[in-house]
Design a protein around this motif. Structure first.
Motif, PDB file in Angstrom:
ATOM      1  N   GLN A 289       0.846  -1.188   0.000  1.00 32.35           N
ATOM      2  CA  GLN A 289       0.000   0.000   0.000  1.00 32.35           C
ATOM      3  C   GLN A 289       0.883   1.241   0.000  1.00 32.35           C
ATOM      4  OE1 GLN A 289      -2.693   0.177   3.341  1.00 32.35           O
ATOM      5  NE2 GLN A 289      -4.113   1.565   2.305  1.00 32.35           N
ATOM      6  N   VAL A 290       0.484   2.238  -0.780  1.00 31.73           N
ATOM      7  CA  VAL A 290       1.163   3.527  -0.798  1.00 31.73           C
ATOM      8  C   VAL A 290       0.169   4.566  -0.303  1.00 31.73           C
ATOM      9  CG1 VAL A 290       2.403   5.236  -2.186  1.00 31.73           C
ATOM     10  CG2 VAL A 290       2.583   2.798  -2.750  1.00 31.73           C
ATOM     11  N   LEU A 291       0.600   5.386   0.637  1.00 31.84           N
ATOM     12  CA  LEU A 291      -0.291   6.340   1.295  1.00 31.84           C
ATOM     13  C   LEU A 291       0.130   7.769   0.977  1.00 31.84           C
ATOM     14  CD1 LEU A 291      -0.327   4.479   4.729  1.00 31.84           C
ATOM     15  CD2 LEU A 291      -2.167   4.479   3.021  1.00 31.84           C
ATOM     16  N   HIS A 292      -0.723   8.460   0.239  1.00 31.69           N
ATOM     17  CA  HIS A 292      -0.537   9.866  -0.103  1.00 31.69           C
ATOM     18  C   HIS A 292      -1.897  10.399  -0.515  1.00 31.69           C
ATOM     19  CE1 HIS A 292       0.596  13.456  -2.477  1.00 31.69           C
ATOM     20  NE2 HIS A 292       1.626  13.508  -1.654  1.00 31.69           N
ATOM     21  N   PRO A 293      -2.332  11.536   0.025  1.00 26.61           N
ATOM     22  CA  PRO A 293      -3.705  11.983  -0.215  1.00 26.61           C
ATOM     23  C   PRO A 293      -4.102  12.141  -1.682  1.00 26.61           C
ATOM     24  CG  PRO A 293      -2.741  13.235   1.583  1.00 26.61           C
ATOM     25  CD  PRO A 293      -1.634  12.415   0.995  1.00 26.61           C
TER      26      PRO A 293
END
Length: 402
Positions: A289-293
């Motif tokens: 998973q990659v988390l960035h708005p």
């Protein structure tokens, strides 16, 4: 005067007025000289109409405060020796024994430990709420609730909450809101004008900003601010600030002022490089998973989209990844240690890229349903070439996660 030492202390020369330069002068003082006893008794520091003692303000700190008000859209500002000190100033001003504070479960860790330590020992209770669940927040507001902390985006996992809805809810229940606005920095969105054109304006009551990050920009200054638009609320915060003896050094204030003119340029440069690396990270199988708005798959993307100006809206230079749980902590640590350009270290907003692995299970009351299982690693993107950083990440992955 005949003694040299006395003459040097009480020297009669005064430089001519009218000197002007791109950077304002730096005034350092503990003692402030009054022209008379009457002036000493009459001068007032609370409204910035005069100077009384270095701790209560100098031309240098007054100037920085006013520029920060402009940055965040506020009317009053207090300077503190760190972002955490700014958080503590808000808590000490607005909470008393028997009160309760609500904090998002993804908040900056020291804000939570302050609630679990000193505040709890003083009889101030707290609850953690799901930052993406408005109903969870609503269910936890009680007659004891005096303050709700907000954070956008959330610490480490970067969830983006529905700030306008949360502020509306809290105000309808008569509860004050305080936003940790370090990520937005006054550039991604306007904390005191969350719905432009609304009457009355919809905004938070207090905006706290770790000036350590983007306003400084050098990774070498510790400072925080508390910005408000309500005079009575500001005075309550200011009197606590005075009683606690909070102050900042003139050279640190100078350093932050020097950073402000380039802050918008730097913020967008960090943002641009981060998005390039985020797009690349999404192609890597090691990251579940990659988390960035800005990612449609990231928690709270729709809220970020609405508040920060659409697909090309602003975002800070942070992103996190969840390294698949098939990899051990030893392997994850080796990955971080194998990075050459990224340095292991806390904070962000400076010229150098940083990396930190986090044990999310120990940081949250519950593992968020929207975060996949694994080890969370946060990257702070500096001002290096995005391509050089990508190469660095690739070589570290090849070395550690095989």
């Amino acid at each position: 005067m005949t003694d040299l030492t006395t003459t040097l202390i009480h020297h009669p020369y005064k430089p001519p007025e009218g000197f002007s330069s791109p950077q304002p002068g730096v005034f350092k003082a503990s003692t402030v000289i009054f022209p008379s006893v009457a002036a000493m008794r009459d001068f007032e520091w609370k409204d910035k109409s005069a100077y009384t003692y270095g701790l209560h303000g100098t031309p240098t700190t007054y100037m920085l405060e006013e520029r920060l008000c402009t940055l965040e859209g506020g009317l009053q500002c207090l300077l503190l020796p760190s972002g955490l000190a700014a958080i503590a100033n808000v808590a000490l001003s607005l909470l008393s024994t028997g009160d309760e504070v609500l904090i998002p479960d993804n908040a900056y860790g020291p804000n939570k430990t302050l609630a679990e330590g000193e505040l709890l020992s003083w009889g101030i209770s707290h609850q953690y709420y799901d930052p993406l669940d408005l109903k969870d927040l609503e269910s936890k507001i009680t007659d004891k609730t005096r303050l709700v902390w907000l954070e956008a985006a959330g610490s480490v996992t970067l969830e983006f909450p529905d700030l306008p809805a949360m502020v509306k809810l809290c105000h309808a229940r008569g509860v004050l809101t305080a936003l940790d606005n370090t990520w937005g920095a006054g550039l991604a969105f306007a904390p005191f004008d969350l719905q432009p054109g609304s009457t009355p304006p919809l905004g938070v009551d207090v905006s706290v900003h770790a000036l350590t990050k983007y306003p400084s920009g050098g990774g070498d200054v510790l400072m925080g601010s508390v910005v408000t638009r309500n005079t009575a609320l500001h005075m309550k915060l200011k009197l606590t600030h005075m009683r606690m003896g909070f102050g900042v050094g003139a050279n640190d204030a100078e350093a932050v002022m020097r950073g402000l003119p380039s802050m918008k340029l730097r913020y967008h440069a960090h943002d641009e490089s981060t998005r390039q690396l985020v797009a690349w990270a999404e192609t890597r199988a090691e990251f579940s998973q990659v988390l960035h708005p800005s990612l449609t798959s990231s928690p709270g993307h729709a809220q970020w989209l609405a508040l920060c100006g659409g697909e090309m809206g602003s975002a800070a230079g942070l992103f996190s990844v969840v390294i698949d749980e098939r990899y051990t902590q030893v392997q994850v640590d080796k990955f971080c240690d194998s990075l050459l350009l990224f340095k292991v270290g806390y904070s962000w907003g400076g010229p150098m890229s940083l990396v930190v692995p986090y044990g999310l299970k120990s940081m949250r009351a519950n593992w968020p349903s929207y975060i996949r299982r694994g080890t969370v690693v946060r990257f702070s993107i500096g001002l290096e070439s995005a391509n050089d950083l990508r190469v660095d990440l690739a070589q570290a992955l090849a070395k550690a996660l095989r």
